[in-house]
Design a protein around this motif. Structure first.
Motif, short mmCIF file in Angstrom:
data_model
loop_
_atom_site.label_atom_id
_atom_site.label_comp_id
_atom_site.label_asym_id
_atom_site.label_seq_id
_atom_site.Cartn_x
_atom_site.Cartn_y
_atom_site.Cartn_z
N HIS A 1 -20.61 42.61 14.33
CA HIS A 1 -21.69 42.24 15.25
C HIS A 1 -21.12 42.01 16.64
CE1 HIS A 1 -25.22 40.37 16.92
NE2 HIS A 1 -24.52 39.28 17.21
N LEU A 2 -21.67 42.68 17.63
CA LEU A 2 -21.21 42.51 19.00
C LEU A 2 -22.05 41.45 19.69
CD1 LEU A 2 -20.48 46.19 20.15
CD2 LEU A 2 -18.86 44.44 19.40
N CYS B 1 -19.36 43.83 26.03
CA CYS B 1 -19.84 44.75 27.06
C CYS B 1 -18.71 45.66 27.54
CB CYS B 1 -20.43 43.98 28.24
SG CYS B 1 -22.01 43.18 27.87
N VAL B 2 -17.52 45.09 27.73
CA VAL B 2 -16.39 45.92 28.14
C VAL B 2 -16.09 46.96 27.06
CG1 VAL B 2 -13.91 45.92 28.66
CG2 VAL B 2 -15.37 44.13 29.61
N ASP C 1 -28.82 47.17 27.07
CA ASP C 1 -29.53 46.13 26.31
C ASP C 1 -28.67 44.86 26.18
OD1 ASP C 1 -31.66 47.85 25.97
OD2 ASP C 1 -31.06 48.49 23.96
N LEU C 2 -27.39 45.05 25.90
CA LEU C 2 -26.50 43.91 25.72
C LEU C 2 -26.30 43.18 27.06
CD1 LEU C 2 -24.91 42.71 23.31
CD2 LEU C 2 -22.90 43.92 24.15
N VAL D 1 -26.53 38.85 28.12
CA VAL D 1 -25.35 38.00 28.33
C VAL D 1 -25.79 36.70 29.01
CG1 VAL D 1 -23.77 39.96 28.52
CG2 VAL D 1 -24.79 39.00 30.59
N PRO D 2 -25.11 35.59 28.74
CA PRO D 2 -25.46 34.32 29.38
C PRO D 2 -25.40 34.43 30.90
CG PRO D 2 -23.92 33.99 27.57
CD PRO D 2 -24.00 35.46 27.78
N SER D 3 -26.18 33.62 31.56
CA SER D 3 -26.27 33.69 33.02
C SER D 3 -24.92 33.45 33.69
CB SER D 3 -27.30 32.68 33.53
OG SER D 3 -26.97 31.36 33.11
N GLU D 4 -24.11 32.55 33.12
CA GLU D 4 -22.82 32.27 33.74
C GLU D 4 -21.87 33.46 33.64
OE1 GLU D 4 -22.68 30.29 29.59
OE2 GLU D 4 -24.12 30.59 31.23
N VAL D 5 -22.02 34.26 32.58
CA VAL D 5 -21.21 35.46 32.43
C VAL D 5 -21.68 36.53 33.42
CG1 VAL D 5 -20.55 37.34 30.85
CG2 VAL D 5 -20.69 34.98 30.02
#
Length: 402
Positions: A236-237, A244-245, A271-272, A276-280
């Motif tokens: 699971h990603l 993402c990388v 989509d991914l 991602v969290p806002s801080e990322v």
């Protein structure tokens, strides 16, 4: 003397350096330095050293005492004596007792916690710090971490191995930036081995993701990179930067192989990215962030490799509108994608001349191997019958002589 964020802020202000100015001088992101000065993140040795260098340029001295001063003096003495980059490594191992003694005196965090913060600092420095400077510090710290792993208690060993995986990965990237392909590939092997021994899934994904993405710059065959990426695709990603990388590197590898599934991978990446969290998403200057511009870079790469220039130009326009001037290397690579598209569309003279101007306008201090690889791809797109055109030979000469 233990340096904290408040002290760094006061010394920076005393020297008349703005926060953004300090970010530019140190190569560490504005957001990371802001967190350090507020006390939300620790002022680790890497950050303190960066402040020392920046303040020294303005005639100010930041006295930190303890191991950091002695470590810097050892390295400087070696450099002045003509000892090469690798000569600094055993020297730092000899002064390991200084770091250990300082750590014991502070007594706040475990070694594993210290190394986690050090890795975050290196991730924040990667995009702007000169690779030779990064390597000097990375190799020195690797010698210290080796001892910590060997001497660490079982409770700390897995966490230290995790840090070793990240540290070796950042070191591999630094070697790659200097064009040292063999060294880079060897450090990628070490990074993967350390991450696997740690048993940490996030570290395992991260080192493979960057090894795949870094593949073209170290001469990794696309088939080899594909195998490396697939080792973690069955899991699971999570919506984080490492996943993402990994998908971005996979899409680029598939495009290089001519596999149309690259477009499906790009959609999964988009989509991914949205999850991602806002801080990322807001972390623009770190190896552990994933801002939108990196999605656009992956799109530009894939569409260019697939010769879909209409889609590539759109991705490039979006990327160039998002890149700040503090990331000139990445911006230059997008522009070289555009030059390659111009060649694909038949404007061979215009495309190669544009690529030459991109190289001419780029400061030599940030023209790393990844830029050269992108420029060579422009020449590779030129049909054999046109290889002797003046603009093509000029670009080839520019890459040959530097």
């Amino acid at each position: 003397m233990l340096i904290d964020g408040q002290t760094l802020r006061a010394e920076r202000a005393k020297a008349g350096i703005s926060m953004r100015g300090m970010a530019h001088r140190t190569g560490i992101s504005y957001s990371h330095l802001s967190n350090v000065e507020r006390g939300d993140r620790a002022a680790t040795a890497t950050v303190v050293k960066a402040y020392q260098r920046a303040l020294a340029d303005k005639g100010h001295v930041l006295d930190v005492g303890g191991e950091d001063v002695q470590r810097r003096e050892v390295l400087e003495l070696l450099r002045d004596a003509g000892v090469g980059l690798l000569g600094a490594v055993p020297a730092l191992a000899a002064v390991e007792s200084i770091r250990t003694g300082l750590h014991d005196a502070v007594g706040r965090r475990s070694r594993a916690e210290w190394w986690r913060q050090a890795i975050a600092d290196y991730g924040a420095s990667h995009y702007l710090a000169p690779p030779a400077q990064m390597l000097r510090d990375l190799l020195a710290d690797a010698a210290v971490l080796e001892k910590h792993v060997a001497d660490g208690a079982d409770a700390d060993r897995r966490d230290l191995l995790r840090s070793a995986g990240y540290l070796a990965g950042v070191t591999a990237l630094a070697w790659s930036n200097m064009g040292e392909r063999r060294q880079s590939r060897r450090w990628w092997h070490t990074a993967i081995d350390a991450a696997d021994q740690s048993g940490d899934p996030a570290a395992q994904v991260w080192v493979r993701a960057w090894a795949v993405t870094n593949g073209p710059n170290v001469g990794r065959r696309p088939g080899e990179a594909l195998t490396l990426a697939q080792e973690r695709l069955g899991e699971h990603l999570a919506p984080n930067s490492a996943s993402c990388v990994l998908l971005g590197g996979l899409a680029q590898t598939q495009a290089d192989l001519g596999d149309p599934v690259a477009l499906t991978t790009l959609r999964h990446l988009a989509d991914l990215t949205e999850r991602v969290p806002s801080e990322v998403a807001a972390d623009r200057g770190s190896l552990f962030g994933w801002p939108e511009v990196r999605l656009r870079y992956a799109e530009s790469y894939v569409y260019t490799a697939r010769r879909d220039t209409t889609a590539a130009y759109a991705a490039q326009d979006r990327a160039l509108s998002l890149y700040d001037t503090d990331l000139p290397r990445d911006r230059a690579k997008i522009m070289l994608h555009r030059a390659r598209c111009l060649v694909i569309d038949g404007d061979i003279t215009g495309g190669t001349a544009y690529a030459t101007s991109v190289l001419d306008d780029l400061d030599a201090t940030v023209r790393f191997e990844s830029v050269n690889v992108a420029a060579k791809a422009v020449i590779a797109a030129v049909p054999p019958r046109a290889r002797k055109l003046a603009a093509v030979t000029a670009l080839h000469h520019r890459l040959t002589v530097g």
